[in-house]
Design a protein around this motif. Structure first.
Motif, PDB file in Angstrom:
ATOM      1  N   LEU A 110       0.829  -1.203   0.000  1.00 40.56           N
ATOM      2  CA  LEU A 110       0.000   0.000   0.000  1.00 40.56           C
ATOM      3  C   LEU A 110       0.868   1.260   0.000  1.00 40.56           C
ATOM      4  O   LEU A 110       0.572   2.224  -0.702  1.00 40.56           O
ATOM      5  CB  LEU A 110      -0.940  -0.009   1.205  1.00 40.56           C
ATOM      6  N   PHE A 111       1.952   1.231   0.754  1.00 37.05           N
ATOM      7  CA  PHE A 111       2.869   2.372   0.764  1.00 37.05           C
ATOM      8  C   PHE A 111       3.465   2.592  -0.622  1.00 37.05           C
ATOM      9  O   PHE A 111       3.587   3.727  -1.085  1.00 37.05           O
ATOM     10  CB  PHE A 111       3.973   2.168   1.801  1.00 37.05           C
ATOM     11  N   LYS A 112       3.841   1.497  -1.290  1.00 32.36           N
ATOM     12  CA  LYS A 112       4.396   1.612  -2.653  1.00 32.36           C
ATOM     13  C   LYS A 112       3.350   2.188  -3.606  1.00 32.36           C
ATOM     14  O   LYS A 112       3.682   2.996  -4.476  1.00 32.36           O
ATOM     15  CB  LYS A 112       4.872   0.254  -3.147  1.00 32.36           C
ATOM     16  N   MET A 113       2.097   1.789  -3.439  1.00 37.40           N
ATOM     17  CA  MET A 113       1.024   2.335  -4.276  1.00 37.40           C
ATOM     18  C   MET A 113       0.892   3.841  -4.059  1.00 37.40           C
ATOM     19  O   MET A 113       0.752   4.604  -5.020  1.00 37.40           O
ATOM     20  CB  MET A 113      -0.307   1.660  -3.937  1.00 37.40           C
ATOM     21  N   TYR A 114       0.932   4.253  -2.799  1.00 35.60           N
ATOM     22  CA  TYR A 114       0.837   5.679  -2.484  1.00 35.60           C
ATOM     23  C   TYR A 114       2.035   6.447  -3.032  1.00 35.60           C
ATOM     24  O   TYR A 114       1.896   7.583  -3.475  1.00 35.60           O
ATOM     25  CB  TYR A 114       0.712   5.901  -0.980  1.00 35.60           C
ATOM     26  N   ALA A 115       3.208   5.814  -3.025  1.00 38.59           N
ATOM     27  CA  ALA A 115       4.398   6.468  -3.578  1.00 38.59           C
ATOM     28  C   ALA A 115       4.256   6.663  -5.088  1.00 38.59           C
ATOM     29  O   ALA A 115       4.624   7.712  -5.621  1.00 38.59           O
ATOM     30  CB  ALA A 115       5.642   5.651  -3.252  1.00 38.59           C
ATOM     31  N   VAL A 116       3.717   5.678  -5.772  1.00 38.25           N
ATOM     32  CA  VAL A 116       3.481   5.805  -7.212  1.00 38.25           C
ATOM     33  C   VAL A 116       2.464   6.910  -7.483  1.00 38.25           C
ATOM     34  O   VAL A 116       2.647   7.745  -8.377  1.00 38.25           O
ATOM     35  CB  VAL A 116       3.001   4.457  -7.807  1.00 38.25           C
ATOM     36  N   ALA A 117       1.406   6.934  -6.679  1.00 38.71           N
ATOM     37  CA  ALA A 117       0.382   7.969  -6.848  1.00 38.71           C
ATOM     38  C   ALA A 117       0.986   9.357  -6.621  1.00 38.71           C
ATOM     39  O   ALA A 117       0.728  10.287  -7.386  1.00 38.71           O
ATOM     40  CB  ALA A 117      -0.771   7.727  -5.881  1.00 38.71           C
ATOM     41  N   ARG A 118       1.807   9.496  -5.597  1.00 37.45           N
ATOM     42  CA  ARG A 118       2.432  10.792  -5.321  1.00 37.45           C
ATOM     43  C   ARG A 118       3.337  11.222  -6.468  1.00 37.45           C
ATOM     44  O   ARG A 118       3.358  12.376  -6.863  1.00 37.45           O
ATOM     45  CB  ARG A 118       3.225  10.761  -4.015  1.00 37.45           C
ATOM     46  N   LYS A 119       4.081  10.272  -7.004  1.00 40.98           N
ATOM     47  CA  LYS A 119       4.980  10.585  -8.124  1.00 40.98           C
ATOM     48  C   LYS A 119       4.191  11.165  -9.293  1.00 40.98           C
ATOM     49  O   LYS A 119       4.581  12.184  -9.865  1.00 40.98           O
ATOM     50  CB  LYS A 119       5.721   9.314  -8.550  1.00 40.98           C
ATOM     51  N   HIS A 120       3.081  10.545  -9.616  1.00 40.83           N
ATOM     52  CA  HIS A 120       2.291  11.020 -10.755  1.00 40.83           C
ATOM     53  C   HIS A 120       1.522  12.297 -10.425  1.00 40.83           C
ATOM     54  O   HIS A 120       1.442  13.204 -11.259  1.00 40.83           O
ATOM     55  CB  HIS A 120       1.329   9.930 -11.222  1.00 40.83           C
ATOM     56  N   LEU A 121       0.960  12.364  -9.239  1.00 43.45           N
ATOM     57  CA  LEU A 121       0.159  13.533  -8.879  1.00 43.45           C
ATOM     58  C   LEU A 121       1.008  14.788  -8.735  1.00 43.45           C
ATOM     59  O   LEU A 121       0.536  15.890  -9.006  1.00 43.45           O
ATOM     60  CB  LEU A 121      -0.618  13.270  -7.590  1.00 43.45           C
ATOM     61  N   SER A 122       2.254  14.624  -8.315  1.00 43.94           N
ATOM     62  CA  SER A 122       3.110  15.805  -8.155  1.00 43.94           C
ATOM     63  C   SER A 122       3.516  16.405  -9.502  1.00 43.94           C
ATOM     64  O   SER A 122       3.992  17.531  -9.557  1.00 43.94           O
ATOM     65  CB  SER A 122       4.346  15.453  -7.332  1.00 43.94           C
ATOM     66  N   GLN A 123       3.303  15.687 -10.583  1.00 42.44           N
ATOM     67  CA  GLN A 123       3.591  16.212 -11.920  1.00 42.44           C
ATOM     68  C   GLN A 123       2.478  17.119 -12.430  1.00 42.44           C
ATOM     69  O   GLN A 123       2.586  17.700 -13.495  1.00 42.44           O
ATOM     70  CB  GLN A 123       3.801  15.063 -12.908  1.00 42.44           C
ATOM     71  N   GLY A 124       1.412  17.241 -11.637  1.00 43.26           N
ATOM     72  CA  GLY A 124       0.263  18.019 -12.070  1.00 43.26           C
ATOM     73  C   GLY A 124       0.418  19.509 -11.935  1.00 43.26           C
ATOM     74  O   GLY A 124      -0.457  20.261 -12.339  1.00 43.26           O
ATOM     75  N   GLY A 125       1.480  19.976 -11.358  1.00 42.13           N
ATOM     76  CA  GLY A 125       1.668  21.407 -11.204  1.00 42.13           C
ATOM     77  C   GLY A 125       1.136  21.903  -9.868  1.00 42.13           C
ATOM     78  O   GLY A 125       0.309  21.263  -9.227  1.00 42.13           O
ATOM     79  N   LYS A 126       1.622  23.045  -9.455  1.00 44.07           N
ATOM     80  CA  LYS A 126       1.270  23.593  -8.148  1.00 44.07           C
ATOM     81  C   LYS A 126      -0.213  23.895  -8.021  1.00 44.07           C
ATOM     82  O   LYS A 126      -0.785  23.772  -6.940  1.00 44.07           O
ATOM     83  CB  LYS A 126       2.081  24.860  -7.874  1.00 44.07           C
ATOM     84  N   SER A 127      -0.837  24.286  -9.103  1.00 46.86           N
ATOM     85  CA  SER A 127      -2.247  24.654  -9.033  1.00 46.86           C
ATOM     86  C   SER A 127      -3.164  23.448  -8.800  1.00 46.86           C
ATOM     87  O   SER A 127      -4.268  23.596  -8.300  1.00 46.86           O
ATOM     88  CB  SER A 127      -2.664  25.375 -10.316  1.00 46.86           C
TER      89      SER A 127
END
Length: 186
Positions: A110-127
């Motif tokens: 589950l932690f690895k899944m959250y890490a993958v999600a964070r990696k992709h979501l952080s590419q969305g830009g500050k807004s």
């Protein structure tokens, strides 16, 4: 045509071997439509959770046109900009809901899944971060509590005979006090 598998299979489309590769040949507008159809399908119904790190990676890769989309601005009229902004916010909220579909009995997975999600979501830009990362932070906090309860279970202290006797005396006290109150009234 490319959204037909999504409508019929739902998230099982991730089990198709080359679906994500096929999407790479489609225009950005069409990829965004596929991404939105997946998000609306996931958000509108109770679908099976995503249980595999590779599937999470594949899912967020497919959703990248929506995740990376910038906040609409421009020379349009203020009503058009506001309408586009509302649509954009709705899309980002759909992306944010996806975090709740990530589940696993194994806390490390589950932690690895959250890490993958964070990696992709952080590419969305500050807004976009305030829409997409907030649910992820709360899910990680829940994971921390879960890990803490697994690693440090609550201590169970066995009662000894003296403690049992004291507890019985304390339980008996209210009964005696009632007897004294009723006795003085008579």
């Amino acid at each position: 045509l490319i959204t037909v598998p999504v409508k019929t299979l739902g998230l099982k489309v991730l089990n198709l071997n080359r679906y994500a590769d096929l999407l790479s040949y489609v225009s950005l507008v069409n990829r965004k439509q596929v991404s939105l159809s997946i998000l609306r399908m996931v958000g509108g119904t109770t679908t099976a959770p995503v249980l595999d790190v590779d599937r999470v990676e594949q899912l967020y890769s497919i959703l990248s046109p929506v995740i990376r989309e910038e906040v609409p601005t421009g020379v349009d009229s203020s009503e058009e900009v506001e309408e586009k902004l509302d649509e954009h916010n709705e899309e980002q909220e759909l992306v944010a809901r996806l975090v709740h579909m990530l589940q696993s009995d194994d806390t490390d997975t589950l932690f690895k899944m959250y890490a993958v999600a964070r990696k992709h979501l952080s590419q969305g830009g500050k807004s976009n971060l305030h829409h997409t990362l907030t649910p992820l932070v709360f899910r990680v906090i829940l994971l921390i509590y879960r890990v803490h309860n697994l690693e440090f279970p609550p201590l169970v202290v066995p009662e000894n005979n003296a403690q049992k006797a004291d507890k019985e005396k304390i339980d008996a006290l209210p009964e005696k006090q009632e007897d004294l109150t009723t006795a003085t009234i008579k």
